[in-house]
Design a protein around this motif. Structure first.
Motif, short mmCIF file in Angstrom:
data_model
loop_
_atom_site.label_atom_id
_atom_site.label_comp_id
_atom_site.label_asym_id
_atom_site.label_seq_id
_atom_site.Cartn_x
_atom_site.Cartn_y
_atom_site.Cartn_z
N CYS A 108 5.07 5.50 -4.21
CA CYS A 108 4.63 4.50 -5.18
C CYS A 108 5.72 4.18 -6.19
O CYS A 108 5.90 3.02 -6.59
CB CYS A 108 3.37 4.99 -5.90
SG CYS A 108 1.91 5.10 -4.84
N PRO A 110 4.02 4.85 2.45
CA PRO A 110 3.50 4.19 1.24
C PRO A 110 4.53 3.34 0.52
O PRO A 110 4.18 2.34 -0.10
CB PRO A 110 3.02 5.36 0.38
CG PRO A 110 3.78 6.54 0.87
CD PRO A 110 3.96 6.32 2.33
N LEU A 140 3.28 -0.44 0.25
CA LEU A 140 2.96 -0.85 -1.11
C LEU A 140 3.96 -1.86 -1.65
O LEU A 140 3.59 -2.77 -2.41
CB LEU A 140 2.91 0.38 -2.02
CG LEU A 140 2.29 0.18 -3.41
CD1 LEU A 140 0.86 -0.33 -3.27
CD2 LEU A 140 2.30 1.49 -4.20
N SER A 197 -4.47 -3.70 -6.00
CA SER A 197 -3.69 -2.83 -5.12
C SER A 197 -4.35 -1.48 -4.91
O SER A 197 -4.03 -0.79 -3.93
CB SER A 197 -2.28 -2.63 -5.70
OG SER A 197 -2.35 -2.00 -6.97
N HIS A 231 -5.97 -1.20 -1.54
CA HIS A 231 -5.04 -1.00 -0.43
C HIS A 231 -4.62 0.46 -0.31
O HIS A 231 -4.20 0.89 0.77
CB HIS A 231 -3.81 -1.89 -0.60
CG HIS A 231 -4.10 -3.35 -0.54
ND1 HIS A 231 -4.22 -4.04 0.66
CD2 HIS A 231 -4.32 -4.27 -1.51
CE1 HIS A 231 -4.48 -5.31 0.41
NE2 HIS A 231 -4.55 -5.47 -0.90
N MET A 232 -4.71 1.22 -1.39
CA MET A 232 -4.30 2.62 -1.35
C MET A 232 -5.20 3.44 -0.43
O MET A 232 -4.78 4.46 0.11
CB MET A 232 -4.31 3.22 -2.75
CG MET A 232 -3.18 2.73 -3.64
SD MET A 232 -1.54 3.11 -2.95
CE MET A 232 -1.60 4.90 -2.88
#
Length: 692
Positions: A92, A169, A173, A216, A219-220
């Motif tokens: 992230c 990720p 992301l 968002s 989406h995690m």
């Protein structure tokens, strides 16, 4: 209080599903034995005699020593979560920093970055972990410098697993943040802020990021779901003694149930708490939408219940006639659609890859009867001098090398292509088709409260690793017992196909159901209902064409996911169609696939091939990369064809280019004084034209 009760109910439903899942391996192993019981009898016996008995919560070490199960699994779970959350935080952070730095880049610089990330995203986690280990070993062999531990032995390994897991990720992301930033930047409030003289970076930092972070969050769930499946394999590759290690070592219903509950509980609580907070923050916006929706529905009901042009529209709804149902029409439509998409070079290359590879594999199997070259010892031309022994490195005696038993890797790849690719395509197709059929029921026949209940129940699947669930369910099917396999070859293929399909059908059902609801809110759908269109006609003639590109994208995603599951299961020697095990206690051969499908070759990578310097085993990973990349080309081609239909033209045809170039070369006529004529009158008053 009502929300809290719902959360408790959802958690209990997830717990019941985990307990029901944990006894499947035992049931399949015992069903053919005289002392075997039915599934529900096995489940009730486990609950009454083990799960609800405190003294039965034990973990057996090597079948002799017994310890409290939480004393063994809890430290391993903490170790696994340290790796997982370390990867999430690293990914992230990298995605957040890169998205801010890349947002203001020119388009000609940002597009190559996106394409490069698409390429990296197509590389499976197993390949990344294997290449990372090979790189560290190579640097250590050349320089004596150990960058980080490639496996856990006396000390715990952190850097390698965290870096490998953080790639997914970070890329996913980053792409999501960039896309949402670009969409948010085009909104009216950003234009208003820029007109007030506020610079771009303060707008991005104070307004855009604040609006896209809650979005968002949803989406995690998908990202963490993929990470949990990847961690199940990464721990195996890096020899991490996390919960995966202890689950595999003691594969009992109690260990399965406790391990899944340890994974499910914290993520369920975390996402439920955050989701409640987001819902409270957006409550006012929802109320506004709800009021507008009520007005819209009341207006629609008024139209449906009133007479327009003297006709009662509610009574005028046309019913569907089964006599009109024909198989020729959908086949014709599919043929025309395929021919249209074949004009796109990306779609054509991706499709030809599967057609050529599967076709060549079938022809090879028919003409050679699945022959695989084998050589145990390689001698010189004199027949006496020994050059090498199995496994053979490229290029002699086999151009692509051999496995540990001396079988040609290339022949195995060719023979196994038809099983790997065809059944991966078939499973992905089943997931989409069955999900679409159930989505129609979900959207058209379930009311809004029922849809919410189903969506919440299905949402719990995101908190359980898909590869781990497949490992649990397929263990008694793919591995032989003392008396051989419990099922025939085609029974094993059928069961594995059905299990891998049904695992994801609930998710595809809810996803496509929500997509149908979204399309149903369009104005032309309301017009079709007002004009008397039935549900079947509205779905086939209006909704389904809009879902076509989305179905293709979903099909591509599911195909890639099936290939990843094949690879993950191959690391644990679970091969498609069954695993052949050698029962010789002294000279046991490595586990082999009964069909030579590609996951059987993946298992050889996980058995120390890279650590022993057998780098040619990396060739095994190349077909997976090509297959994933070909499917991404197909998906990208479908997107481009769809965007051309709505007016976004990527490339003009050659004849239009030629026409435009000719028109650009034509010299426009110059207007001068000689281009005009003088109009006047003569002495008699008549009009006279005087030449210039």
């Amino acid at each position: 209080m009502r929300k809290f009760v719902k959360i408790i109910i959802y958690y209990l439903l997830g717990t019941i599903a985990i307990l029901a899942l944990s006894v499947f391996p035992k049931y399949f192993r015992m069903r053919d034995l005289p002392e075997g019981e039915g599934y529900f009898s096995t489940l009730l016996s486990f609950l009454s005699k083990e799960f609800f008995q405190k003294e039965e919560w034990v973990y057996s070490l090597n079948g002799v020593d017994k310890k409290p199960i939480l004393d063994v699994l809890w430290p391993a779970f903490i170790y696994s979560m340290e790796i997982l959350f370390g990867a999430i935080l690293l990914g992230c952070f990298v995605a957040f920093v890169l998205s801010i730095l890349s947002f203001f880049l020119p388009k000609f610089l940002l597009q190559p970055i996106k394409r490069f990330l698409d390429l990296i995203e197509s590389v499976p986690d197993i390949i990344i972990a294997t290449l990372l280990q090979a790189l560290v070993i190579f640097i250590f062999a050349q320089t004596g410098i150990e960058i980080f531990a490639v496996a856990s032995y006396s000390e715990k390994a952190y850097a390698g697993p965290i870096i490998t897991l953080a790639i997914l990720p970070a890329i996913s992301l980053f792409k999501i943040l960039i896309l949402m930033m670009e969409e948010e930047y085009l909104k009216v409030y950003v234009t208003f802020a820029r007109s007030k003289g506020i610079r771009n970076f303060p707008i991005l930092w104070k307004h855009i990021l604040r609006n896209i972070i809650p979005v968002s969050f949803h989406h995690m769930k998908i990202i963490i779901w993929g990470l949990l499946s990847s961690q199940f394999i990464i721990e195996r590759l890096f020899n991490v003694h996390g919960f995966t290690y202890f689950l595999v070592e003691n594969f009992t219903p109690m260990t399965i149930a406790v391990s899944l509950l340890l994974i499910f509980t914290p993520f369920f609580i975390l996402f439920q708490v955050v989701e409640i907070w987001i819902q409270e923050e957006q409550e006012k916006a929802r109320e506004v939408k709800k009021d507008s929706w009520k007005q819209k529905m009341s207006f629609s009901n008024f139209l449906l219940s009133s007479k327009v042009f003297g006709i009662n529209l509610r009574d005028g709804v046309r019913s569907f006639s089964w006599d009109k149902l024909s198989l020729i029409r959908p086949l014709t439509w599919m043929g025309k659609t395929f021919a249209l998409h074949m004009k796109n070079w990306k779609f054509a290359i991706g499709s030809l890859f599967f057609i050529v590879v599967i076709g060549y594999s079938i022809i090879y199997s028919v003409t050679t009867d699945n022959h695989v070259d084998q050589m145990r010892l390689f001698y010189a031309e004199d027949g006496v001098t020994l050059i090498s022994a199995m496994p053979f490195a490229p290029t002699e005696p086999f151009f692509f090398g051999s496995d540990r038993l001396g079988y040609s890797l290339f022949d195995q790849i060719v023979i196994g292509a038809k099983y790997t690719l065809f059944f991966a395509l078939l499973i992905a197709c089943f997931r989409v088709v069955v999900g679409l059929l159930l989505a129609v029921i979900y959207s058209f026949y379930l009311k809004q409260p029922a849809q919410q209940w189903v969506a919440k129940m299905v949402d719990s699947i995101h908190f359980m690793p898909l590869s781990l669930i497949a490992y649990i369910l397929l263990s008694p099917i793919l591995l032989p017992g003392f008396d051989g396999f419990s099922y025939s070859f085609w029974e094993r293929v059928f069961l594995e196909t059905m299990i891998l399909t049904l695992l994801v059908v609930p998710l595809t059902t809810v996803l496509l159901g929500k997509e149908i609801n979204r399309v149903s809110d369009y104005e032309f759908i309301a017009s079709a209902k007002v004009m008397g269109g039935g549900k079947f006609q509205i779905f086939t003639r209006h909704i389904l064409p809009h879902l076509g590109p989305r179905l293709t994208i979903l099909f591509g995603q599911q195909f890639i996911q099936v290939l990843l599951i094949f690879m993950h299961l191959g690391i644990f020697d679970y091969f498609f169609g069954g695993t052949k095990l050698s029962m010789d206690p002294m000279f046991a051969d490595p586990p082999q696939s009964s069909t030579y499908e590609w996951s059987g070759l993946i298992g050889q990578v996980g058995r120390g091939a890279i650590g022993s310097g057998q780098y040619w085993y990396l060739y095994i990973l190349v077909p997976f990369i090509f297959a994933i990349f070909a499917m991404q080309l197909i998906v990208q081609g479908v997107k481009e064809v769809q965007q051309v239909k709505v007016g976004v033209i990527f490339k003009l045809p050659s004849f239009r280019k030629k026409k435009q170039s000719i028109q650009s070369k034509e010299v426009a006529p110059m207007i001068t004084k000689e281009s005009f004529t003088q109009i006047g009158r003569d002495a008699n008053g008549n009009q006279a034209i005087t030449p210039p």
